[in-house]
Scaffold this motif. Structure first.
Motif, PDB file in Angstrom:
ATOM      1  N   THR A  62       1.955  -5.049   3.627  1.00 30.26           N
ATOM      2  CA  THR A  62       0.855  -5.290   4.575  1.00 30.26           C
ATOM      3  C   THR A  62       0.766  -6.746   5.020  1.00 30.26           C
ATOM      4  O   THR A  62      -0.171  -7.119   5.714  1.00 30.26           O
ATOM      5  CB  THR A  62      -0.484  -4.882   3.937  1.00 30.26           C
ATOM      6  OG1 THR A  62      -0.681  -5.638   2.725  1.00 30.26           O
ATOM      7  CG2 THR A  62      -0.502  -3.402   3.614  1.00 30.26           C
ATOM      8  N   ARG A  81      -4.752  -1.792   5.209  1.00 32.08           N
ATOM      9  CA  ARG A  81      -5.391  -2.519   4.134  1.00 32.08           C
ATOM     10  C   ARG A  81      -4.428  -2.684   2.974  1.00 32.08           C
ATOM     11  O   ARG A  81      -3.666  -1.778   2.645  1.00 32.08           O
ATOM     12  CB  ARG A  81      -6.646  -1.773   3.682  1.00 32.08           C
ATOM     13  CG  ARG A  81      -7.753  -1.761   4.713  1.00 32.08           C
ATOM     14  CD  ARG A  81      -8.870  -0.802   4.328  1.00 32.08           C
ATOM     15  NE  ARG A  81      -9.369  -1.061   2.984  1.00 32.08           N
ATOM     16  CZ  ARG A  81     -10.317  -0.339   2.393  1.00 32.08           C
ATOM     17  NH1 ARG A  81     -10.826   0.705   3.026  1.00 32.08           N
ATOM     18  NH2 ARG A  81     -10.725  -0.635   1.180  1.00 32.08           N
ATOM     19  N   ARG A  82      -4.427  -3.853   2.340  1.00 33.84           N
ATOM     20  CA  ARG A  82      -3.552  -4.123   1.210  1.00 33.84           C
ATOM     21  C   ARG A  82      -4.103  -3.463  -0.048  1.00 33.84           C
ATOM     22  O   ARG A  82      -5.285  -3.135  -0.138  1.00 33.84           O
ATOM     23  CB  ARG A  82      -3.397  -5.632   0.987  1.00 33.84           C
ATOM     24  CG  ARG A  82      -4.704  -6.312   0.560  1.00 33.84           C
ATOM     25  CD  ARG A  82      -4.551  -7.818   0.466  1.00 33.84           C
ATOM     26  NE  ARG A  82      -3.587  -8.198  -0.534  1.00 33.84           N
ATOM     27  CZ  ARG A  82      -3.862  -8.319  -1.831  1.00 33.84           C
ATOM     28  NH1 ARG A  82      -5.077  -8.025  -2.283  1.00 33.84           N
ATOM     29  NH2 ARG A  82      -2.945  -8.699  -2.678  1.00 33.84           N
ATOM     30  N   SER A 137       0.861  -1.178   0.000  1.00 32.67           N
ATOM     31  CA  SER A 137       0.000   0.000   0.000  1.00 32.67           C
ATOM     32  C   SER A 137       0.897   1.227   0.000  1.00 32.67           C
ATOM     33  O   SER A 137       2.035   1.180   0.478  1.00 32.67           O
ATOM     34  CB  SER A 137      -0.934   0.014   1.214  1.00 32.67           C
ATOM     35  OG  SER A 137      -2.025  -0.866   1.021  1.00 32.67           O
ATOM     36  N   CYS A 142      -3.902  -0.539  -1.430  1.00 25.77           N
ATOM     37  CA  CYS A 142      -4.604   0.731  -1.242  1.00 25.77           C
ATOM     38  C   CYS A 142      -3.638   1.909  -1.314  1.00 25.77           C
ATOM     39  O   CYS A 142      -2.429   1.754  -1.135  1.00 25.77           O
ATOM     40  CB  CYS A 142      -5.332   0.761   0.105  1.00 25.77           C
ATOM     41  SG  CYS A 142      -6.799  -0.285   0.169  1.00 25.77           S
ATOM     42  N   ASP A 152      -9.017   1.938  -2.819  1.00 26.62           N
ATOM     43  CA  ASP A 152      -8.747   0.548  -3.161  1.00 26.62           C
ATOM     44  C   ASP A 152      -8.409   0.495  -4.649  1.00 26.62           C
ATOM     45  O   ASP A 152      -9.253   0.782  -5.497  1.00 26.62           O
ATOM     46  CB  ASP A 152      -9.977  -0.314  -2.854  1.00 26.62           C
ATOM     47  CG  ASP A 152      -9.709  -1.802  -3.009  1.00 26.62           C
ATOM     48  OD1 ASP A 152      -9.242  -2.203  -4.096  1.00 26.62           O
ATOM     49  OD2 ASP A 152      -9.967  -2.565  -2.066  1.00 26.62           O
TER      50      ASP A 152
END
Length: 317
Positions: free
Chosen positions: A251, A258-259, A238, A261, A287
């Protein structure tokens, strides 16, 4: 470990989960840190040198600030260490052409700021700058990227990415050059493996969803032309975009992030307040694969009197 170099070398390294968000009030004696990995927040007494200053960047535990007298400093808010830089009053007089924004630099031990320009880069207007592998990477409003090497007596420059004179294509969506220049803000980021990314953010995000057209990511590929290829998925990475600094994180062992992102700390969002349209600055997360963005939960920590949040990597050195 922060007592002296001998103690620091004698003790085992302390791994501090990072990054943090630094939240500072305009007229406050304290500052708040929000740890993204642990989702914990805590308060520090604000150093006197950090009261009433303008924050212009953060890197490796240091904040770059200047005060109303245009005195410039690097300050570690955890150890109170301070490095004084030349005053902005030492900047040479120069004339802006067509609203161009020049870049200046100062070297260790120097007593003044120098304009960073070469024959091939004069009168460029820059939007973002990033330090990587001994060079300063700068992106212009035309999405040109130059790499400046300041290690020698005089700066040298390499053209990394040429002007996108025909615009950019994000899969089946084409962005004309005029929109790249005027409608989108541009950011540079680099991963731990050396990949160079270009991030475009629509100047104002709308409550009427812009979908993936609001925030788009490109990866630099020198083997193709044009050299920017659209990214549909960042995998387990991210990108954290902030005030003059960008951080790439993995991540995989990072339960708080959050991955795939892109996080922004200061994004203007068009929304409705009491039924009326209004633009507010917000922390947003996008995202990449799903092409959707939303205001981050960290916004609950923000107050109207706070300065824009800053990504901060803590260091006790």
């Amino acid at each position: 470990r922060a007592t002296c170099k001998d103690w620091c070398s004698a003790l085992l390294p302390v791994v501090i989960p990072s990054p943090w968000l630094l939240l500072v009030g305009k007229n406050s004696d304290t500052c708040n840190f929000l740890s993204l990995p642990t989702r914990r927040s805590f308060t520090y007494s604000l150093l006197p040198e950090l009261r009433g200053v303008q924050y212009v960047g953060s890197q490796a535990g240091w904040l770059a600030v200047f005060n109303k007298n245009l005195d410039v400093s690097l300050i570690n808010p955890l150890t109170a260490a301070r490095i004084c830089l030349p005053s902005f009053l030492t900047l040479p007089n120069f004339e802006l052409v067509d609203g161009s924004c020049e870049i200046a630099y100062a070297k260790a031990g120097g007593d003044k700021w120098n304009l960073l320009q070469t024959t091939s880069t004069q009168h460029r207007s820059y939007e973002d700058i990033m330090y990587h592998n001994g060079k300063f990477y700068c992106i212009t409003v035309e999405a040109e990227v130059f790499a400046f090497d300041l290690s020698g007596v005089s700066p040298t420059v390499t053209v990394v990415a040429e002007s996108t004179s025909l615009g950019l294509t994000h899969f089946d969506y084409h962005i004309p050059c005029s929109r790249v220049r005027h409608i989108h803000s541009k950011y540079l980021a680099c991963s731990s493996t050396g990949e160079l990314f270009l991030i475009l953010r629509h100047a104002v995000l709308s409550y009427e969803s812009l979908g993936w057209k609001a925030i788009m990511v490109w990866r630099y590929n020198p083997q193709r032309q044009p050299c920017w290829e659209a990214v549909k998925n960042l995998g387990n990475k991210s990108l954290l975009i902030g005030i003059n600094n960008a951080i790439s994180i993995s991540t995989e062992n990072f339960r708080g992030a959050r991955r795939d992102c892109v996080y922004f700390t200061e994004a203007p969002v068009r929304t409705r307040v009491n039924g009326r349209p209004e633009i507010i600055h917000s922390i947003v997360v996008s995202d990449v694969e799903r092409g959707k963005w939303a205001r981050a939960r960290a916004n609950s920590q923000l107050q109207p009197h706070l300065l824009p949040p800053i990504w901060f990597t803590p260091s006790m050195l």
